[in-house]
Design a protein around this motif. Structure first.
Motif, PDB file in Angstrom:
ATOM      1  N   GLU A 123      25.638  42.661 -49.537  1.00  0.00           N
ATOM      2  CA  GLU A 123      26.052  41.772 -50.616  1.00  0.00           C
ATOM      3  C   GLU A 123      27.307  42.277 -51.327  1.00  0.00           C
ATOM      4  O   GLU A 123      28.148  41.486 -51.744  1.00  0.00           O
ATOM      5  CB  GLU A 123      24.918  41.590 -51.630  1.00  0.00           C
ATOM      6  N   GLU A 124      27.451  43.593 -51.470  1.00  0.00           N
ATOM      7  CA  GLU A 124      28.636  44.129 -52.144  1.00  0.00           C
ATOM      8  C   GLU A 124      29.904  43.754 -51.394  1.00  0.00           C
ATOM      9  O   GLU A 124      30.903  43.347 -52.008  1.00  0.00           O
ATOM     10  CB  GLU A 124      28.533  45.647 -52.276  1.00  0.00           C
ATOM     11  N   ARG A 127      30.668  40.129 -51.995  1.00  0.00           N
ATOM     12  CA  ARG A 127      31.229  39.889 -53.319  1.00  0.00           C
ATOM     13  C   ARG A 127      32.695  40.312 -53.385  1.00  0.00           C
ATOM     14  O   ARG A 127      33.517  39.668 -54.064  1.00  0.00           O
ATOM     15  CB  ARG A 127      30.425  40.645 -54.382  1.00  0.00           C
ATOM     16  N   GLN A 130      34.683  37.547 -51.651  1.00  0.00           N
ATOM     17  CA  GLN A 130      34.689  36.353 -52.493  1.00  0.00           C
ATOM     18  C   GLN A 130      35.657  36.522 -53.666  1.00  0.00           C
ATOM     19  O   GLN A 130      36.436  35.627 -53.990  1.00  0.00           O
ATOM     20  CB  GLN A 130      33.265  36.062 -52.983  1.00  0.00           C
ATOM     21  N   LYS A 160      30.084  31.246 -57.654  1.00  0.00           N
ATOM     22  CA  LYS A 160      29.726  32.633 -57.352  1.00  0.00           C
ATOM     23  C   LYS A 160      29.581  32.878 -55.854  1.00  0.00           C
ATOM     24  O   LYS A 160      29.124  33.939 -55.445  1.00  0.00           O
ATOM     25  CB  LYS A 160      28.412  32.991 -58.054  1.00  0.00           C
TER      26      LYS A 160
END
Length: 266
Positions: A123-124, A127, A130, A160
């Motif tokens: 996930e990091e 992110r 993104q 997000k």
């Protein structure tokens, strides 16, 4: 309830890689669907492939994809041959190109999908990618095998997360210049433009999904519910439309529209 992902793989940007999952951003689950029924028996009808020459049914394991090579036959390709065409882009979205987010015309956008991180460890990295799209004002361009074809896809930061759009192929997009004639409307028809702006200002409202409801489907559901209760529902008369071929003076029409709008607001 969230839809289960229909695709899982990896999002890759240079040496940064993370597992991701994808699901369509739109759904047709609420659409009224009908089956074709045998009126005499009430049984559902079934579609079946038949040989165009003999008329005989063809079993699933005898069906193969074919590309026409003229009037005399086809080049036949097996499933494994089709699947092997683009193996690298089957499971990995490798972003190699970035373009300004506002440089791609709306007509190129096809189908949106939500692209999500598929585990906590990755996930990091998701992110970071993104956030980089947001910070640079760009979208990523890549390729991915979807729906049995390798598609050009666009990755856009939204809220997000990341929305993955399939893009139309070059040969699918028609040139607007073939349909719209050039002309400069700026500064022309000043009286009409003033009335039009006033009418638009009066009818301006915040966007809401209720603006795109389907009254036809709602009416169909009413009919279906009435049939379930074994009673007939009277047909709703259609609203009369404008008489065809009638020439309307635009100034008169705009003035009448503004008067009608004022009357509704009183």
């Amino acid at each position: 309830m969230a839809q289960r992902p229909f695709w899982k793989g990896y999002l890759k940007l240079s040496l940064v890689t993370c597992p991701v999952a994808m699901t369509p951003a739109t759904t047709e689950s609420g659409k009224v669907r009908f089956h074709t029924i045998n009126r005499k028996t009430g049984h559902r009808l079934r579609s079946q492939y038949v040989d165009a020459q003999t008329g005989a049914p063809v079993a699933d394991d005898a069906q193969v994809m074919g590309y026409p090579r003229g009037e005399d036959g086809y080049v036949m390709l097996e499933d494994d041959e089709l699947d092997a065409v683009a193996l690298d882009s089957t499971h990995t979205i490798d972003i190699e190109t970035f373009v300004p987010a506002d440089s791609i015309g709306w007509v190129w956008y096809d189908t949106p999908h939500f692209l999500m991180p598929d585990d906590e460890i990755g996930e990091e990295a998701y992110r970071v990618i993104q956030a980089a799209l947001v910070a640079t004002g760009t979208v990523g361009i890549s390729r991915l095998v979807m729906y049995r074809r390798e598609r050009a896809v666009l990755l856009e930061a939204r809220g997000k997360g990341i929305v993955l759009w399939t893009l139309h192929f070059g040969g699918e997009v028609r040139d607007a210049a073939d349909y719209f004639t050039e002309g400069d409307a700026e500064g022309r028809h000043d009286p009409e433009m003033k009335l039009l702006k006033e009418l638009i200002d009066r009818q301006k409202a915040p966007w809401t999904p209720k603006m795109v409801t389907d009254p036809v489907q709602d009416h169909l559901l009413d009919i279906i519910e009435a049939r379930k209760k074994t009673r007939q529902r009277p047909r709703k008369p259609r609203a009369a439309g404008p008489a065809p071929g009638r020439v309307v003076n635009i100034m008169d029409a705009l003035k009448a529209s503004l008067e009608a709008e004022s009357g509704r607001r009183r």
